[in-house]
Design an enzyme around this catalytic site. Structure first.
Site, mmCIF file in Angstrom:
data_model
loop_
_atom_site.group_PDB
_atom_site.id
_atom_site.type_symbol
_atom_site.label_atom_id
_atom_site.label_comp_id
_atom_site.label_asym_id
_atom_site.label_seq_id
_atom_site.Cartn_x
_atom_site.Cartn_y
_atom_site.Cartn_z
ATOM 1 N N ARG A 198 -9.997 1.056 8.181
ATOM 2 C CA ARG A 198 -9.650 -0.099 8.347
ATOM 3 C C ARG A 198 -10.458 -0.790 9.464
ATOM 4 O O ARG A 198 -10.382 -2.190 9.707
ATOM 5 C CB ARG A 198 -8.270 0.133 9.412
ATOM 6 C CG ARG A 198 -7.090 -0.746 9.028
ATOM 7 C CD ARG A 198 -6.054 -0.116 9.745
ATOM 8 N NE ARG A 198 -4.824 -0.902 9.714
ATOM 9 C CZ ARG A 198 -3.680 -0.450 9.275
ATOM 10 N NH1 ARG A 198 -3.556 0.684 8.421
ATOM 11 N NH2 ARG A 198 -2.542 -1.262 9.395
ATOM 12 N N ARG A 256 11.650 -5.818 5.284
ATOM 13 C CA ARG A 256 11.394 -4.420 4.705
ATOM 14 C C ARG A 256 12.347 -3.551 5.749
ATOM 15 O O ARG A 256 12.883 -3.851 6.797
ATOM 16 C CB ARG A 256 10.163 -3.989 5.398
ATOM 17 C CG ARG A 256 9.784 -2.697 5.078
ATOM 18 C CD ARG A 256 8.335 -2.104 5.182
ATOM 19 N NE ARG A 256 7.634 -2.556 6.171
ATOM 20 C CZ ARG A 256 6.492 -2.301 6.243
ATOM 21 N NH1 ARG A 256 5.706 -2.012 5.337
ATOM 22 N NH2 ARG A 256 5.918 -2.755 7.665
ATOM 23 N N ARG A 298 -0.899 -8.540 13.470
ATOM 24 C CA ARG A 298 -1.261 -7.750 12.352
ATOM 25 C C ARG A 298 -2.040 -8.264 11.343
ATOM 26 O O ARG A 298 -2.876 -7.583 10.821
ATOM 27 C CB ARG A 298 0.009 -6.580 11.954
ATOM 28 C CG ARG A 298 0.605 -5.574 12.884
ATOM 29 C CD ARG A 298 1.947 -5.227 12.374
ATOM 30 N NE ARG A 298 2.222 -4.552 11.202
ATOM 31 C CZ ARG A 298 3.010 -4.598 10.367
ATOM 32 N NH1 ARG A 298 4.242 -5.180 10.947
ATOM 33 N NH2 ARG A 298 2.956 -4.168 9.228
ATOM 34 N N LYS A 315 0.673 -1.264 0.074
ATOM 35 C CA LYS A 315 -0.129 -0.062 0.032
ATOM 36 C C LYS A 315 0.911 1.178 0.010
ATOM 37 O O LYS A 315 0.618 2.057 -0.740
ATOM 38 C CB LYS A 315 -0.795 -0.002 1.138
ATOM 39 C CG LYS A 315 -1.706 -1.218 1.247
ATOM 40 C CD LYS A 315 -2.758 -1.354 2.631
ATOM 41 C CE LYS A 315 -2.109 -0.999 3.807
ATOM 42 N NZ LYS A 315 -1.143 -2.393 4.066
ATOM 43 N N ARG A 340 11.181 -1.252 10.967
ATOM 44 C CA ARG A 340 10.010 -0.669 11.915
ATOM 45 C C ARG A 340 9.842 -1.398 13.142
ATOM 46 O O ARG A 340 9.980 -2.732 12.943
ATOM 47 C CB ARG A 340 8.737 -0.915 11.074
ATOM 48 C CG ARG A 340 8.434 0.547 10.475
ATOM 49 C CD ARG A 340 7.132 0.510 9.567
ATOM 50 N NE ARG A 340 5.976 -0.153 9.935
ATOM 51 C CZ ARG A 340 5.096 -0.237 9.356
ATOM 52 N NH1 ARG A 340 4.733 0.326 8.070
ATOM 53 N NH2 ARG A 340 3.868 -0.656 9.501
HETATM 54 P P1 AP5 Z 1 4.787 -1.769 1.871
HETATM 55 O O1 AP5 Z 1 4.472 -0.825 0.647
HETATM 56 O O2 AP5 Z 1 5.612 -0.794 2.972
HETATM 57 O O3 AP5 Z 1 3.546 -2.220 2.452
HETATM 58 P P2 AP5 Z 1 2.267 -1.788 3.187
HETATM 59 O O4 AP5 Z 1 1.060 -2.471 2.598
HETATM 60 O O5 AP5 Z 1 2.382 -0.255 3.311
HETATM 61 O O6 AP5 Z 1 2.436 -2.665 4.655
HETATM 62 P P3 AP5 Z 1 2.563 -1.851 6.020
HETATM 63 O O7 AP5 Z 1 3.363 -2.781 6.957
HETATM 64 O O8 AP5 Z 1 2.988 -0.392 6.118
HETATM 65 O O9 AP5 Z 1 1.016 -2.021 6.414
HETATM 66 P P4 AP5 Z 1 0.271 -1.880 7.941
HETATM 67 O O10 AP5 Z 1 -1.082 -1.780 7.507
HETATM 68 O O11 AP5 Z 1 0.226 -2.937 8.635
HETATM 69 O O12 AP5 Z 1 0.843 -0.574 8.598
HETATM 70 P P5 AP5 Z 1 0.361 0.910 8.704
HETATM 71 O O13 AP5 Z 1 1.556 1.513 8.804
HETATM 72 O O14 AP5 Z 1 -0.725 1.192 7.851
HETATM 73 O O15 AP5 Z 1 5.498 -3.099 1.449
HETATM 74 C C1 AP5 Z 1 5.966 -4.041 2.146
HETATM 75 C C2 AP5 Z 1 7.333 -4.785 1.618
HETATM 76 O O16 AP5 Z 1 7.129 -5.310 0.599
HETATM 77 C C3 AP5 Z 1 8.594 -3.518 1.562
HETATM 78 O O17 AP5 Z 1 9.427 -3.991 1.883
HETATM 79 C C4 AP5 Z 1 8.340 -3.507 0.024
HETATM 80 O O18 AP5 Z 1 9.585 -3.062 -0.708
HETATM 81 C C5 AP5 Z 1 7.861 -4.721 -0.555
HETATM 82 N N1 AP5 Z 1 7.212 -4.631 -1.713
HETATM 83 C C6 AP5 Z 1 6.231 -3.920 -1.967
HETATM 84 N N2 AP5 Z 1 5.472 -4.386 -3.254
HETATM 85 C C7 AP5 Z 1 6.191 -5.220 -3.516
HETATM 86 C C8 AP5 Z 1 5.947 -6.178 -4.757
HETATM 87 N N3 AP5 Z 1 5.127 -5.744 -5.733
HETATM 88 N N4 AP5 Z 1 6.873 -7.131 -4.954
HETATM 89 C C9 AP5 Z 1 7.621 -7.371 -4.105
HETATM 90 N N5 AP5 Z 1 8.179 -6.656 -2.930
HETATM 91 C C10 AP5 Z 1 7.108 -5.725 -2.763
HETATM 92 O O19 AP5 Z 1 -0.164 0.581 10.193
HETATM 93 C C11 AP5 Z 1 0.802 0.413 11.285
HETATM 94 C C12 AP5 Z 1 -0.106 0.418 12.591
HETATM 95 O O20 AP5 Z 1 -0.566 1.636 12.686
HETATM 96 C C13 AP5 Z 1 -1.178 -0.634 12.530
HETATM 97 O O21 AP5 Z 1 -0.753 -1.860 13.186
HETATM 98 C C14 AP5 Z 1 -2.077 0.336 13.661
HETATM 99 O O22 AP5 Z 1 -1.566 0.011 15.144
HETATM 100 C C15 AP5 Z 1 -1.787 1.764 13.338
HETATM 101 N N6 AP5 Z 1 -3.009 2.182 12.481
HETATM 102 C C16 AP5 Z 1 -2.554 2.847 11.366
HETATM 103 N N7 AP5 Z 1 -3.540 2.879 10.629
HETATM 104 C C17 AP5 Z 1 -4.626 2.747 11.572
HETATM 105 C C18 AP5 Z 1 -6.398 2.826 11.350
HETATM 106 N N8 AP5 Z 1 -6.801 3.303 10.172
HETATM 107 N N9 AP5 Z 1 -6.906 2.461 12.296
HETATM 108 C C19 AP5 Z 1 -6.266 1.980 13.671
HETATM 109 N N10 AP5 Z 1 -4.897 1.704 13.692
HETATM 110 C C20 AP5 Z 1 -4.141 2.297 12.667
HETATM 111 MG MG MG Z 2 2.588 1.080 4.950
#
Ligand code: AP5
Ligand code: MG
Length: 208
Positions: free
Chosen positions: A87, A121, A165, A15, A154
């Site tokens: 979410r 990552r 997660r 994402k 992270r």
């Molecule tokens: P990346 O692009 O970093 O993936 P992502 O989908 O952004 O994954 P996240 O871990 O950031 O998602 P998340 O939902 O757990 O975390 P968030 O920060 O939102 O890619 C991942 C890896 O894959 C990278 O190394 C990349 O290089 C590689 N990659 C990407 N595309 C690829 C491809 N096509 N092929 C190969 N490799 C690839 O949330 C964190 C925390 O914040 C949550 O746990 C929660 O506590 C809180 N939070 C955030 N938003 C909310 C909300 N709306 N409500 C409540 N709590 C929330």
């Molecule tokens: Mg992300």
């Protein structure tokens, strides 16, 4: 072009990677609730203090805090890409009352692929560029190619937290796939495709 977009998909689906690329191509604002929360934690704000324990466990931060945090950023944006929001069904309903979405794009990835990807990552501490030691490594180990910043792992990319997660995603967030499908705005993309192909598919959907 459609301009109110949200990316769904499990942790590690890509994402953030795609939102940065698509924001650059379209000029839309990239709104990542995870990035905003990590910044609040780093600056030791009151919100960061409340959010940190949930994030460290891989649990969701309460809906009310998230909606208050994101509301003004959404209303200020013309085009936007939501990354990690909504979410929960409650967040999706709150969003509908702020600005309706044009498109919800689900980037799909299996549990095994999530664990492999997130363990490898690395993220730039300064500019936020996302790397992967297996699929997308930096030219110089530990250094960002874009700004020279330090790459870090992270806090929530530890195996037990990654698994929680994913489980939280399945329980609280996956129901949004049907939520948006019944509203006719869900589109799906296979997250195992190469990054460039995923970006091209997303741009096609935005033009449709
Ligand atoms: P990346 O692009 O970093 O993936 P992502 O989908 O952004 O994954 P996240 O871990 O950031 O998602 P998340 O939902 O757990 O975390 P968030 O920060 O939102 O890619 C991942 C890896 O894959 C990278 O190394 C990349 O290089 C590689 N990659 C990407 N595309 C690829 C491809 N096509 N092929 C190969 N490799 C690839 O949330 C964190 C925390 O914040 C949550 O746990 C929660 O506590 C809180 N939070 C955030 N938003 C909310 C909300 N709306 N409500 C409540 N709590 C929330
Ligand atoms: Mg992300």
């Amino acid at each position: 072009m459609l301009k109110h977009i949200a990316f769904l998909g499990p942790p590690g689906a890509g994402k953030g990677t795609q939102a940065k690329r698509i924001a650059k191509q379209t000029g839309y604002v990239h709104l990542s609730t995870g990035d905003i929360l990590r910044d609040e934690v780093a600056r030791a704000t009151a919100l960061g203090g409340k959010a940190k324990a949930y994030m460290d466990r891989g649990d969701l931060v309460p809906d009310g805090l998230i909606v208050d945090m994101i509301r003004s950023r959404i209303t200020a944006a013309d085009g936007f890409i939501l990354d990690g929001f909504p979410r929960t069904v409650a967040q999706a309903e709150a969003l509908a009352g702020i600005t309706p979405l044009d498109l919800a794009i689900n980037i799909a990835l299996s549990r095994e692929a999530v664990i492999d990807r997130l363990s490898a990552r690395r993220v730039c501490r300064d500019c936020g560029k996302i790397y992967n030691l297996l699929f997308n490594p930096p030219q110089t180990p530990g250094r960002c190619e874009q700004c020279g910043g330090e790459l870090y792992r992270r806090d929530d990319d530890q195996p037990e937290v990654i698994e929680n997660r994913y489980d939280v995603y399945m329980q609280a967030t996956a129901p949004l796939i049907d939520f948006y499908r019944t509203r006719g705005i869900l589109r799906e993309i296979d997250g195992t495709l190469p990054m460039q192909t995923v970006s091209e598919r997303i741009m096609e959907l935005l033009r449709s």
